[in-house]
Design an enzyme around this catalytic site. Structure first.
Site, PDB file in Angstrom:
ATOM      1  N   THR A  20       0.826  -1.206   0.000  1.00 36.34           N
ATOM      2  CA  THR A  20       0.000   0.000   0.000  1.00 36.34           C
ATOM      3  C   THR A  20       0.860   1.257   0.000  1.00 36.34           C
ATOM      4  OG1 THR A  20      -1.838  -1.111   1.059  1.00 36.34           O
ATOM      5  CG2 THR A  20      -1.731   1.264   1.364  1.00 36.34           C
ATOM      6  N   SER A  66       1.399  -7.460  -0.813  1.00 36.29           N
ATOM      7  CA  SER A  66       2.078  -8.466   0.016  1.00 36.29           C
ATOM      8  C   SER A  66       1.165  -9.592   0.468  1.00 36.29           C
ATOM      9  CB  SER A  66       2.756  -7.813   1.219  1.00 36.29           C
ATOM     10  OG  SER A  66       1.866  -7.613   2.283  1.00 36.29           O
ATOM     11  N   THR A  99       1.530  -4.152   4.381  1.00 35.95           N
ATOM     12  CA  THR A  99       1.309  -4.443   5.801  1.00 35.95           C
ATOM     13  C   THR A  99       0.826  -5.874   6.048  1.00 35.95           C
ATOM     14  OG1 THR A  99      -0.985  -3.657   5.698  1.00 35.95           O
ATOM     15  CG2 THR A  99       0.687  -2.047   6.374  1.00 35.95           C
ATOM     16  N   ASP A 100       0.185  -6.476   5.023  1.00 36.92           N
ATOM     17  CA  ASP A 100      -0.509  -7.746   5.268  1.00 36.92           C
ATOM     18  C   ASP A 100       0.409  -8.873   5.731  1.00 36.92           C
ATOM     19  OD1 ASP A 100      -2.982  -6.689   4.753  1.00 36.92           O
ATOM     20  OD2 ASP A 100      -3.069  -7.357   2.671  1.00 36.92           O
TER      21      ASP A 100
END
Ligand code: ASP
Length: 324
Positions: A20, A66, A99-100
């Site tokens: 992101t 990710s 972030t995932d």
């Protein structure tokens, strides 16, 4: 891209992988309507003022969301970080990431690298085109951490907090401050470009020697994650066993407890030689082992326990990987 005129001069390396932080959306006012992994890492750097006392150089290593992280990207990232860590002119490394799965990548790098210098992962909860884009500040903070004398180990910087790779996990799907280190708490904070530590840097100890041999293994062992819940059954376990799974991590209830039907199937899988490890589906705390345990427990959360089990299985199959 390099902002350093002299390639031999001391520098901080920034490796872009997407996420992101490199995402763009149709409108600045719709933070959920965007595509991750669009902007090159050079463009992310151009959005922040140069605040490091050292030059910053950038390389685009991948350009993905990710959630789709693969072993191939992990291999090239780990390999590049290991190379860079041996270069005396590299003071530290920053990795821009989604972030995932950033907590998984951080944990893997922590396991693999002898990071006597800082390897700082950073990310964003809002795309670069959003009104409230948090990427530039997070990237600036990550560079400040990588530029801090004495910093070491694999770290995650988000929303002004510095987390270590073992304890960091994503705990919120929307808030900018989406990461937490549970009972351990953060390593420190970045405030106005300065680092304030609250516990010592955690440096990677065991890593390094495992990496070359690991990268030669074409297929990493297949390890799945299951969850224990009301009305759970053993069906998924039986299907996984029949399909050739090498290991199962089960996110149990509370202190790693399991529905009786699921537990029976997992004990059967273990008897077949499949490695089974219990974690907890609780967001914080660690599973405490008991004397009556029939399935081993891990103190890690399920996604990190999965990586640890993969590495353990790899090590067991190849003694150059240094497994026990
Ligand atoms: N799906 C995005 C990713 O992990 C989410 C993010 O970066 O926040 O790449």
């Amino acid at each position: 891209m390099s902002t350093a005129p002299n390639p031999g001069a001391a520098c901080i390396m920034v490796l872009g992988t997407g996420g992101t932080i490199a995402g763009t959306g149709a409108s600045a006012a719709s933070p959920l309507d965007y595509r991750a992994g669009v902007l090159p890492v050079t463009q992310l750097l151009s959005s922040i003022p140069s605040m490091a006392s050292l030059p910053v150089r950038a390389e685009q290593l991948a350009q993905i969301d990710s959630k789709d992280m693969s072993a191939a990207v992990w291999r090239s990232l780990a390999t590049r970080c290991a190379e860079l860590l041996t270069q005396p002119q590299v003071r530290g490394i920053v990795v821009t990431h989604g972030t995932d799965t950033v907590e998984e990548t951080a944990f893997l790098l922590h396991q693999l690298l002898a990071a006597d210098k800082p390897v700082v992962l950073t990310c964003a909860m809002r795309p670069a085109t959003d009104l409230g884009s948090d990427g530039p500040q997070n990237l600036a903070d990550a560079i400040a951490v990588a530029n801090t004398p004495g910093a070491a180990g694999v770290l995650l910087v988000c929303s002004g907090r510095i987390h270590d790779a073992v304890h960091a996990s994503k705990v919120h799907h929307y808030r900018l401050d989406a990461f937490d280190s549970g009972d351990a708490g953060p390593v420190g904070f970045v405030e106005d470009g300065r680092v304030r530590l609250v516990r010592p840097w955690r440096s990677a100890g065991a890593g390094g020697c495992r990496l070359p041999a690991l990268l030669e293994v074409a297929q990493w062992p297949w390890v799945e994650i299951l969850t224990s819940h009301a009305c759970a059954t053993g069906t998924a376990v039986h299907l996984l066993c029949a399909a050739g799974v090498a290991g199962i991590v089960v996110a149990g209830t509370g202190n790693g407890s399991l529905h009786a039907e699921l537990e029976a199937a997992l004990l059967h899988a273990q008897a077949l030689g499949i490695r089974v490890v219990r974690s907890s589906r609780c967001g914080a705390g660690r599973v405490l082992p008991g004397t009556a345990d029939r399935l081993p427990a891990s103190p890690l959360n399920a996604v990190k326990a999965r990586i640890a089990l993969q590495l353990e299985l790899l090590a067991a199959g190849d003694d150059r990987l240094g497994g026990s």
